[in-house]
Motif scaffolding. Structure first.
Motif, PDB file in Angstrom:
ATOM      1  N   LYS A 263      -0.859  -0.428  -6.446  1.00  0.00           N
ATOM      2  CA  LYS A 263      -0.137   0.300  -5.398  1.00  0.00           C
ATOM      3  C   LYS A 263       0.279  -0.643  -4.254  1.00  0.00           C
ATOM      4  O   LYS A 263      -0.480  -1.518  -3.847  1.00  0.00           O
ATOM      5  CB  LYS A 263      -1.043   1.419  -4.872  1.00  0.00           C
ATOM      6  N   HIS A 264       1.470  -0.429  -3.723  1.00  0.00           N
ATOM      7  CA  HIS A 264       1.954  -1.233  -2.606  1.00  0.00           C
ATOM      8  C   HIS A 264       1.125  -0.927  -1.358  1.00  0.00           C
ATOM      9  O   HIS A 264       0.741   0.223  -1.124  1.00  0.00           O
ATOM     10  CB  HIS A 264       3.433  -0.918  -2.337  1.00  0.00           C
ATOM     11  N   PRO A 265       0.832  -1.955  -0.541  1.00  0.00           N
ATOM     12  CA  PRO A 265       0.046  -1.724   0.679  1.00  0.00           C
ATOM     13  C   PRO A 265       0.649  -0.662   1.602  1.00  0.00           C
ATOM     14  O   PRO A 265      -0.089   0.080   2.261  1.00  0.00           O
ATOM     15  CB  PRO A 265       0.048  -3.100   1.361  1.00  0.00           C
ATOM     16  N   ALA A 266       1.976  -0.576   1.664  1.00  0.00           N
ATOM     17  CA  ALA A 266       2.617   0.425   2.517  1.00  0.00           C
ATOM     18  C   ALA A 266       2.294   1.842   2.027  1.00  0.00           C
ATOM     19  O   ALA A 266       2.139   2.761   2.835  1.00  0.00           O
ATOM     20  CB  ALA A 266       4.121   0.212   2.538  1.00  0.00           C
ATOM     21  N   THR A 267       2.191   2.008   0.716  1.00  0.00           N
ATOM     22  CA  THR A 267       1.837   3.317   0.162  1.00  0.00           C
ATOM     23  C   THR A 267       0.423   3.700   0.569  1.00  0.00           C
ATOM     24  O   THR A 267       0.153   4.862   0.916  1.00  0.00           O
ATOM     25  CB  THR A 267       1.955   3.291  -1.378  1.00  0.00           C
ATOM     26  N   LYS A 268      -0.479   2.737   0.546  1.00  0.00           N
ATOM     27  CA  LYS A 268      -1.867   3.008   0.928  1.00  0.00           C
ATOM     28  C   LYS A 268      -1.960   3.438   2.397  1.00  0.00           C
ATOM     29  O   LYS A 268      -2.795   4.278   2.755  1.00  0.00           O
ATOM     30  CB  LYS A 268      -2.736   1.779   0.682  1.00  0.00           C
TER      31      LYS A 268
END
Length: 357
Positions: A263-268
């Protein structure tokens, strides 16, 4: 004016009391999803939500068939599910290894279950197979975008097509059985991702949104056959058919652990603080809503609020509660939408972002 204000206050209090009592379950309803003695087919049944559902329905007296690809996981899951049977001497359990992304495999599944069920089609079919590959759209290979549609949309569409064709076949003269038969249920597992766009979920949420739309269309279309059955009991299908769409949120599972790794850090960042449920918790919440007769099912409060803001023409499970939630969700998005957009903008402003060459 004072008298009018008094009665307006009384009316509001009465309205809120009714809403509160409804939310607490004081208005009892007949169980509209009785599985005792019935045969249930669940795809994606070897782990996660599917395994939790199969276990719970076994506890409620169902005969259960689970479908997945991995034979070893199927065998382990089937043993686990059967150990939860309400009446082990009378319940039956079966597993089928199949690739549900292929139309011919769905035909084989329904044929095999019907033969196993003494020539009778399954009473309840749950299209639950699916997986998420959270990533940014332009960073996702085209073959992954296609495979996400295959497992998250087409697998359910193929199963629905095969199942519903079988269920609506005419009975020709079996009037008494037609009049008393319990309804059959076709269920689709979508996701709360179908209610709102979220950075990093484009490959997955588009397919899940398509599933919600498919369920809405099928729910209305199936009334054509239910109505025909009512008007022509000697020629119509042997039972009414009900369609349901279940939209869980984050489920703690092996699949979720894999998602966290890619998962992309921005999604987290956007998902921080979101509620998470175990496979048993999400199964319990979903089945409890189905027993109340709900069509569009969410399994935790954040999902309830997201659903309320995107109901459209879908039938309300609780008109009073969901009307209030719709208003509240509209106000919520006035603030939360820009806030979420701002988080993504800020991440791009402060961090390196990969660009295509």
């Amino acid at each position: 004016m004072a008298l009018g204000l008094f009665w307006a206050t009384v009316s509001l209090c009465f309205f809120l009391t009714i809403v509160a009592l409804d939310m607490m379950g004081f208005f009892g309803r007949k169980n509209q999803f009785d599985v005792d003695g019935r045969t249930v087919l669940i795809t994606g049944g070897s782990q996660g939500m599917g395994r939790g559902l199969a276990k719970l329905l076994a506890q409620k007296g169902a005969n259960v068939v689970i479908v997945a690809r991995n034979e070893q996981k199927l065998a382990e899951a089937l043993k686990y599910i059967a150990s939860s049977a309400k009446d082990p001497s009378n319940q039956r359990f079966h597993s089928i290894s199949a690739d549900v992304t292929k139309p011919e495999e769905n035909t084989r599944i329904i044929t095999e279950v019907t033969e196993w069920n003494n020539g009778n089609p399954p009473d309840i079919v749950w299209a639950n197979a699916g997986s998420a590959h959270p990533s940014l759209f332009i960073e996702t290979p085209l073959e992954t975008l296609r495979s996400q549609m295959d497992i998250n949309y087409w697998a359910a569409a193929y199963l629905a097509h095969e199942t519903l064709k079988l269920w609506i076949k005419p009975t020709f003269g079996k009037t008494s059985a037609t009049e008393t038969a319990k309804p059959r249920h076709f269920l689709i597992t979508s996701s709360v991702a179908c209610f709102a766009g979220l950075t990093g979920y484009s490959p997955y949420s588009v397919a899940k949104s398509a599933l919600r739309s498919l369920a809405d269309n099928l729910r209305q279309e199936i009334n054509l056959y239910n109505g025909y059955r009512k008007g022509h009991p000697s020629k119509g299908p042997s039972a009414d058919v009900k369609i349901h769409c279940v939209c869980p949120g984050t489920i703690l599972s092996l699949g979720f652990e894999h998602e966290e790794q890619i998962k992309h850090p921005a999604t987290k960042i956007l998902e921080e603080g979101d509620p998470r449920q175990s496979e048993d918790e999400v199964a319990s919440a979903a089945v409890k809503a189905l027993e109340k007769g709900e069509y569009l099912v969410t399994t935790q409060f954040l999902g309830h609020a997201m659903k309320a803001g995107m109901m459209g023409g879908s039938p309300r499970s609780s008109p009073l509660v969901e009307t209030l939630l719709t208003w509240a969700a509209s106000v919520f998005w006035l603030f939360e939408g820009p806030k979420m957009d701002g988080k993504i903008f800020e991440y791009g402003q402060k961090n390196e972002v990969e660009l295509p060459e």
